[in-house]
Design an enzyme around this catalytic site. Sequence first.
Site, PDB file in Angstrom:
ATOM      1  N   GLU A   1     -89.109 -31.432  22.539  1.00 60.56           N
ATOM      2  CA  GLU A   1     -89.253 -31.255  23.982  1.00 60.56           C
ATOM      3  C   GLU A   1     -89.460 -32.580  24.718  1.00 60.56           C
ATOM      4  O   GLU A   1     -89.965 -32.613  25.834  1.00 60.56           O
ATOM      5  CB  GLU A   1     -90.412 -30.294  24.266  1.00 60.56           C
ATOM      6  CG  GLU A   1     -90.179 -28.902  23.710  1.00 60.56           C
ATOM      7  CD  GLU A   1     -91.373 -27.991  23.856  1.00 60.56           C
ATOM      8  OE1 GLU A   1     -91.714 -27.645  25.003  1.00 60.56           O
ATOM      9  OE2 GLU A   1     -91.966 -27.617  22.831  1.00 60.56           O
TER      10      GLU A   1
ATOM     11  N   GLU B   1     -97.077 -15.284  25.653  1.00 58.70           N
ATOM     12  CA  GLU B   1     -97.751 -16.475  25.144  1.00 58.70           C
ATOM     13  C   GLU B   1     -98.602 -17.105  26.234  1.00 58.70           C
ATOM     14  O   GLU B   1     -98.477 -16.778  27.426  1.00 58.70           O
ATOM     15  CB  GLU B   1     -96.755 -17.494  24.600  1.00 58.70           C
ATOM     16  CG  GLU B   1     -95.745 -18.025  25.597  1.00 58.70           C
ATOM     17  CD  GLU B   1     -94.779 -19.000  24.923  1.00 58.70           C
ATOM     18  OE1 GLU B   1     -95.241 -20.057  24.447  1.00 58.70           O
ATOM     19  OE2 GLU B   1     -93.583 -18.704  24.871  1.00 58.70           O
TER      20      GLU B   1
ATOM     21  N   SER C   1     -90.484 -24.347  25.569  1.00 54.65           N
ATOM     22  CA  SER C   1     -89.287 -24.614  26.374  1.00 54.65           C
ATOM     23  C   SER C   1     -88.090 -23.793  25.915  1.00 54.65           C
ATOM     24  O   SER C   1     -86.949 -24.134  26.208  1.00 54.65           O
ATOM     25  CB  SER C   1     -88.930 -26.110  26.364  1.00 54.65           C
ATOM     26  OG  SER C   1     -89.959 -26.870  26.952  1.00 54.65           O
TER      27      SER C   1
ATOM     28  N   ARG D   1    -100.963 -21.354  31.830  1.00 56.57           N
ATOM     29  CA  ARG D   1    -100.016 -20.380  32.362  1.00 56.57           C
ATOM     30  C   ARG D   1     -99.803 -19.294  31.327  1.00 56.57           C
ATOM     31  O   ARG D   1     -99.481 -19.586  30.178  1.00 56.57           O
ATOM     32  CB  ARG D   1     -98.684 -21.058  32.684  1.00 56.57           C
ATOM     33  CG  ARG D   1     -97.778 -20.255  33.624  1.00 56.57           C
ATOM     34  CD  ARG D   1     -96.384 -20.844  33.682  1.00 56.57           C
ATOM     35  NE  ARG D   1     -95.636 -20.534  32.480  1.00 56.57           N
ATOM     36  CZ  ARG D   1     -94.773 -21.373  31.886  1.00 56.57           C
ATOM     37  NH1 ARG D   1     -94.598 -22.584  32.377  1.00 56.57           N
ATOM     38  NH2 ARG D   1     -94.127 -21.002  30.803  1.00 56.57           N
TER      39      ARG D   1
ATOM     40  N   ASP E   1     -97.701 -16.108  30.177  1.00 61.05           N
ATOM     41  CA  ASP E   1     -96.405 -15.455  30.356  1.00 61.05           C
ATOM     42  C   ASP E   1     -96.490 -14.006  29.894  1.00 61.05           C
ATOM     43  O   ASP E   1     -96.983 -13.718  28.793  1.00 61.05           O
ATOM     44  CB  ASP E   1     -95.317 -16.189  29.578  1.00 61.05           C
ATOM     45  CG  ASP E   1     -95.074 -17.594  30.109  1.00 61.05           C
ATOM     46  OD1 ASP E   1     -95.425 -17.848  31.280  1.00 61.05           O
ATOM     47  OD2 ASP E   1     -94.537 -18.431  29.361  1.00 61.05           O
TER      48      ASP E   1
ATOM     49  N   ASN F   1     -99.595 -20.850  27.708  1.00 64.14           N
ATOM     50  CA  ASN F   1     -99.143 -22.247  27.733  1.00 64.14           C
ATOM     51  C   ASN F   1    -100.261 -23.150  28.227  1.00 64.14           C
ATOM     52  O   ASN F   1    -100.705 -23.018  29.374  1.00 64.14           O
ATOM     53  CB  ASN F   1     -97.931 -22.392  28.659  1.00 64.14           C
ATOM     54  CG  ASN F   1     -96.741 -21.585  28.184  1.00 64.14           C
ATOM     55  OD1 ASN F   1     -95.984 -22.033  27.340  1.00 64.14           O
ATOM     56  ND2 ASN F   1     -96.586 -20.381  28.716  1.00 64.14           N
TER      57      ASN F   1
ATOM     58  N   TYR G   1     -84.786 -25.037  33.230  1.00 65.18           N
ATOM     59  CA  TYR G   1     -84.733 -26.420  33.691  1.00 65.18           C
ATOM     60  C   TYR G   1     -83.511 -26.804  34.511  1.00 65.18           C
ATOM     61  O   TYR G   1     -83.466 -27.904  35.057  1.00 65.18           O
ATOM     62  CB  TYR G   1     -84.880 -27.362  32.484  1.00 65.18           C
ATOM     63  CG  TYR G   1     -86.207 -27.151  31.777  1.00 65.18           C
ATOM     64  CD1 TYR G   1     -87.405 -27.456  32.404  1.00 65.18           C
ATOM     65  CD2 TYR G   1     -86.258 -26.596  30.507  1.00 65.18           C
ATOM     66  CE1 TYR G   1     -88.618 -27.245  31.784  1.00 65.18           C
ATOM     67  CE2 TYR G   1     -87.472 -26.377  29.868  1.00 65.18           C
ATOM     68  CZ  TYR G   1     -88.644 -26.701  30.519  1.00 65.18           C
ATOM     69  OH  TYR G   1     -89.850 -26.480  29.905  1.00 65.18           O
TER      70      TYR G   1
ATOM     71  N   GLY H   1     -94.763 -26.708  31.891  1.00 61.61           N
ATOM     72  CA  GLY H   1     -93.889 -27.693  32.516  1.00 61.61           C
ATOM     73  C   GLY H   1     -94.270 -27.973  33.964  1.00 61.61           C
ATOM     74  O   GLY H   1     -94.747 -27.101  34.691  1.00 61.61           O
TER      75      GLY H   1
END
Length: 303
Positions: free
Chosen positions: A13, A260, A142, A246, A248, A262, A208, A266
Site C-alpha cells: 500500500e 473491519e 486498500s 473508521r 466499515d 481501520n 482511489y 486513507g
Amino acid sequence: MKVGVIMGGVSSEREVSLATGQEMMANLDSGKYEVIPIDIKQKQDLLEQAKGIDIALLALHGSYGEDGTIQGTLETMGIPYTGCSLLSSSLCMDKDLSKKLLRYEGLHTPDWTVLRSMADLGDGRMDSFGYPLVVKPNAGGSSIGVTLVRNEERLLDAVQTAFSFGEEVLLEEYIQGEEITCSILNGQHLPIVSIKPGAEFFDYTSKYEPGQCDEQVVTFDKETLERILQAAETSYQAMKCSVYARIDIMLKDGVPYILEVNTLPGMTRTSLLPRSAQAAGISFGGLLDAIIEGSLSERPHDA
C-alpha cells in the site's frame, strides 16, 4: 511544533500511503507546524529520519504501518504518534482475530475461515460456504489482493492472489446489503457515509480513482441509526481504539455486519474519513489538528 509526516513504507500500500502523506502535508497549517516529510523506503529509515520531531503524523498503510510495528518503534524512541496504540493496531490488522473479538462482543460479522496454505482448501472447510464469497489477505487493506468469487472455478486463482500478499488468507461470507462507514474522532461519531461503488464491490479502483464510487452522507430512522452507532462504538472499544478509527459495515435488513476496523484509514482526496469530517463542518486541516491534539493528549511527549 515539528510534525513528521511518516509515509511510504514497505507494504503493498506504499502508493496509497504516499498519496495520504502528500494530502496531509498540503493541509497542515504552516502557521502551527513545521512539517517534515519522512518517506520510509526501508525499515531503518525511521530511526535515522525521525529524530527531533515532536510528533509522528502517521500516513502509513499496511504492514509496518497499521500492524503496530512502527508504533512500537516510536514508543521506544519516545516519540508520540497519531492514532491508535500498538495493541489496537495489531488487533485490527489481523482480520481473523478481530472477527473473533467482535463475535465475542455479540456483534454481527460475516462468517469466515482462514487458510494458512493452499492445501487447506481440500480439508472440507469449504463445505459450509456457498457462493459468492470474498477472498482477501488476512492482514492488509486498500482492497489489494481482494476478490469477489462467484463460482468454484475462480476460487483457486483468487486464493493464490491473496497468498501473494500475505501468509494467511481469509475466506468470508459475502453479505449483500448497503455498505456504510462510521468514523469516530476523539470519542465523537462523525456523519455516516454510504458507499455505492461502480464495480461489483468496493475495490482499489473504487476507493482511489475519482468518480468510480458514489459516496454520500446518509441518514437512517432512529432505531436503525442507534443499532449502527452502537455496533460501531462497541467495535471501537473492543479493538481498544483511541483518537480515531473508521468502522466499515454492511447493513442488511437493518442489521449492521462489521467488516473491519481501520486504525489508519486513507486520507487522500477521495477518502471516506475526510468526507465524513467535512459533512460535520470539519475542514481537512481541522481534522488533522483534531488528530494531532487528541494523540498528544493520549500520549504526551516523553522528552
